[in-house]
Write a protein that holds these residues in place. Structure first.
Motif, mmCIF file in Angstrom:
data_model
loop_
_atom_site.group_PDB
_atom_site.id
_atom_site.type_symbol
_atom_site.label_atom_id
_atom_site.label_comp_id
_atom_site.label_asym_id
_atom_site.label_seq_id
_atom_site.Cartn_x
_atom_site.Cartn_y
_atom_site.Cartn_z
ATOM 1 N N GLN A 253 8.184 -2.704 3.708
ATOM 2 C CA GLN A 253 6.885 -2.645 3.047
ATOM 3 C C GLN A 253 5.756 -2.676 4.086
ATOM 4 O O GLN A 253 4.791 -1.918 3.976
ATOM 5 N N ALA A 254 5.887 -3.498 5.098
ATOM 6 C CA ALA A 254 4.865 -3.575 6.149
ATOM 7 C C ALA A 254 4.764 -2.260 6.920
ATOM 8 O O ALA A 254 3.667 -1.851 7.318
ATOM 9 N N GLU B 186 2.885 0.108 4.769
ATOM 10 C CA GLU B 186 1.467 -0.265 4.849
ATOM 11 C C GLU B 186 0.859 0.186 6.173
ATOM 12 O O GLU B 186 -0.285 0.647 6.214
ATOM 13 N N GLY C 6 -2.049 2.720 5.944
ATOM 14 C CA GLY C 6 -3.282 2.136 6.479
ATOM 15 C C GLY C 6 -3.801 2.914 7.674
ATOM 16 O O GLY C 6 -5.005 2.975 7.922
ATOM 17 N N THR D 241 5.350 9.104 3.334
ATOM 18 C CA THR D 241 4.164 8.534 3.992
ATOM 19 C C THR D 241 3.454 9.558 4.868
ATOM 20 O O THR D 241 2.224 9.676 4.818
ATOM 21 N N LYS E 55 -4.358 0.434 0.702
ATOM 22 C CA LYS E 55 -3.510 -0.692 0.314
ATOM 23 C C LYS E 55 -2.836 -0.415 -1.036
ATOM 24 O O LYS E 55 -1.656 -0.708 -1.211
ATOM 25 N N GLN E 56 -3.579 0.148 -1.965
ATOM 26 C CA GLN E 56 -2.999 0.467 -3.277
ATOM 27 C C GLN E 56 -1.926 1.546 -3.154
ATOM 28 O O GLN E 56 -0.876 1.446 -3.775
ATOM 29 N N ALA F 246 -0.137 2.251 -0.500
ATOM 30 C CA ALA F 246 1.018 1.648 0.180
ATOM 31 C C ALA F 246 1.843 0.829 -0.793
ATOM 32 O O ALA F 246 3.078 0.850 -0.754
ATOM 33 N N LYS F 247 1.178 0.127 -1.699
ATOM 34 C CA LYS F 247 1.907 -0.669 -2.697
ATOM 35 C C LYS F 247 2.674 0.241 -3.658
ATOM 36 O O LYS F 247 3.831 -0.030 -3.987
ATOM 37 N N SER G 61 5.629 1.571 -1.677
ATOM 38 C CA SER G 61 6.603 0.502 -1.440
ATOM 39 C C SER G 61 7.381 0.177 -2.701
ATOM 40 O O SER G 61 8.606 0.031 -2.660
#
Length: 185
Positions: free
Chosen positions: A78-79, A82, A86, A154, A170-171, A173-174, A177
């Motif tokens: 997940q990171a 992000e 990001g 991605t 951020k949204q 990426a969530k 994920s």
């Protein structure tokens, strides 16, 4: 000045493309001479290589930091998602130049960048394998294909995602994920 040349070049390469941007375009935009350009870069291709190297080295460094500091394979994956999404928000033009203009590197420079890109992918593949071994991820999915899928979803976002649009980095990426993890857990 070297940083200014790179930043201006990234902007021009993103707008016009590498082939359509001349050294004259770069120096005129900065209000400097060609001599200033050549003091820092022996060629436009070497400038492009510098942009590529800085970009992938930074991603590898941040990926390594995630691998060392984040616990749990799901959280690490997940990171990394992000990190990649990001990055569009923080370094979008550099990313677009990185993905779009690599074909203009010399074969030996291209080989070096591809080796680093491959290392980034292999790090994700190893993370997936580790998650399979700990029971965090499904064992019926090949780690290599999952790693390619993560990078595919991605990296393609550089082509269309606007962080100033209706959804934040951020949204997104969530969303990615959740989609990825629900498919492999």
């Amino acid at each position: 000045m070297k940083t200014k040349i790179k930043q201006q070049s990234i902007s021009l390469f993103e707008q016009k493309g590498f082939s359509e941007t001349s050294i004259q375009d770069i120096v005129e935009a900065l209000g400097v001479t060609k001599g200033t350009f050549y003091y820092y870069f022996p060629s436009k291709e070497q400038l492009l290589m510098d942009i590529h190297s800085n970009y992938i080295d930074d991603l590898l460094s941040r990926q390594k930091a995630i691998q060392k500091t984040v616990s749990g394979n799901q959280q690490k994956l997940q990171a990394i998602v992000e990190l990649l999404i990001g990055d569009i928000q923080d370094h979008g033009p550099s990313g677009r130049v990185f993905f779009r203009e690599m074909r203009h590197l010399t074969p030996e420079n291209s080989k070096e960048v591809k080796r680093k890109r491959e290392q980034f992918r292999l790090n994700i593949e190893e993370l997936i394998s580790a998650g399979i071994n700990t029971g965090e991820f499904r064992s019926d999915l090949p780690p290599g294909m999952v790693a390619f899928a993560v990078l595919g979803v991605t990296n393609w976002s550089y082509q269309w995602f606007n962080p100033n649009g209706g959804i934040t980095a951020k949204q997104l990426a969530k969303i990615y994920s959740d989609m990825i993890l629900n498919g492999i857990t």
